[in-house]
Design an enzyme around this catalytic site. Sequence first.
Site, PDB file in Angstrom:
ATOM      1  N   HIS A  62       1.838  20.799  -8.271  1.00 18.25           N
ATOM      2  CA  HIS A  62       0.764  19.801  -8.496  1.00 18.25           C
ATOM      3  C   HIS A  62       0.164  19.368  -7.318  1.00 18.25           C
ATOM      4  O   HIS A  62       0.860  19.829  -6.232  1.00 18.25           O
ATOM      5  CB  HIS A  62       1.640  18.579  -9.548  1.00 18.25           C
ATOM      6  CG  HIS A  62       2.729  17.885  -8.375  1.00 18.25           C
ATOM      7  ND1 HIS A  62       3.930  18.410  -8.553  1.00 18.25           N
ATOM      8  CD2 HIS A  62       2.572  16.775  -7.722  1.00 18.25           C
ATOM      9  CE1 HIS A  62       4.784  17.471  -7.826  1.00 18.25           C
ATOM     10  NE2 HIS A  62       3.883  16.454  -7.430  1.00 18.25           N
ATOM     11  N   HIS A  64      -1.615  15.848  -5.407  1.00 17.89           N
ATOM     12  CA  HIS A  64      -1.567  14.144  -5.350  1.00 17.89           C
ATOM     13  C   HIS A  64      -2.900  13.823  -4.342  1.00 17.89           C
ATOM     14  O   HIS A  64      -2.871  14.354  -3.063  1.00 17.89           O
ATOM     15  CB  HIS A  64      -0.179  13.330  -4.619  1.00 17.89           C
ATOM     16  CG  HIS A  64       0.922  13.528  -5.735  1.00 17.89           C
ATOM     17  ND1 HIS A  64       0.849  12.324  -6.421  1.00 17.89           N
ATOM     18  CD2 HIS A  64       1.611  14.182  -5.970  1.00 17.89           C
ATOM     19  CE1 HIS A  64       2.128  12.468  -7.161  1.00 17.89           C
ATOM     20  NE2 HIS A  64       2.735  13.634  -6.959  1.00 17.89           N
ATOM     21  N   TYR A 125      -5.617 -16.212 -10.816  1.00 18.89           N
ATOM     22  CA  TYR A 125      -7.180 -16.323 -10.199  1.00 18.89           C
ATOM     23  C   TYR A 125      -8.215 -16.830 -11.492  1.00 18.89           C
ATOM     24  O   TYR A 125      -8.547 -17.635 -11.199  1.00 18.89           O
ATOM     25  CB  TYR A 125      -7.674 -15.599  -9.069  1.00 18.89           C
ATOM     26  CG  TYR A 125      -9.129 -15.613  -8.773  1.00 18.89           C
ATOM     27  CD1 TYR A 125      -9.028 -16.460  -7.710  1.00 18.89           C
ATOM     28  CD2 TYR A 125     -10.119 -15.079  -9.419  1.00 18.89           C
ATOM     29  CE1 TYR A 125     -10.361 -16.625  -7.114  1.00 18.89           C
ATOM     30  CE2 TYR A 125     -11.234 -15.288  -8.791  1.00 18.89           C
ATOM     31  CZ  TYR A 125     -11.387 -16.060  -7.859  1.00 18.89           C
ATOM     32  OH  TYR A 125     -12.614 -16.591  -7.272  1.00 18.89           O
ATOM     33  N   GLN A 129      -9.962 -20.986 -12.654  1.00 17.55           N
ATOM     34  CA  GLN A 129     -11.071 -20.863 -12.165  1.00 17.55           C
ATOM     35  C   GLN A 129     -11.921 -22.242 -12.518  1.00 17.55           C
ATOM     36  O   GLN A 129     -12.601 -22.868 -11.986  1.00 17.55           O
ATOM     37  CB  GLN A 129     -11.954 -19.825 -12.485  1.00 17.55           C
ATOM     38  CG  GLN A 129     -12.082 -18.478 -11.688  1.00 17.55           C
ATOM     39  CD  GLN A 129     -12.530 -18.782 -10.404  1.00 17.55           C
ATOM     40  OE1 GLN A 129     -13.534 -19.250 -10.157  1.00 17.55           O
ATOM     41  NE2 GLN A 129     -11.475 -18.773  -9.669  1.00 17.55           N
TER      42      GLN A 129
END
Length: 132
Positions: A62, A64, A125, A129
């Site tokens: 594999h 990455h 966050y 607001q």
Amino acid sequence: MEKRWKSSKNSVYSLGYHIIWCPKYRRKVLTEEIQKRLKELLLLKAKSLGIEIQTMETMTDHVHLFIKAKPVDAPHFIVGQLKGYTSRYLRKEFPKLRSRLPTLWTRSYYIESVGRISEKNIKKYIENQKNV
């Protein structure tokens, strides 16, 4: 020191993706010689696409990658370009890959967006607001 954000005419962004894919049937066909050439090909294609490979590692079965991309580049497009380009050249340069596998890579892959701000902090966050 690396700049955290990049910008274009219309946006400021920081898009990172962790991508993993495997050879067909997860066969251990990526020998040391093939891995070396694979890394060279990935860097060449990334440069032509305008994406940055931040980190890369290949194993026998594999691959990455951690890449940074522009907002106009769809992750699916990037993966398709990298897999298609490397498959074409590796199968041409290493004929044993053609004899062992019908195609070099599986059709599937893993991808995850990576950022410096956690999902939890983003939700907090946004929820706060109205209180600002």
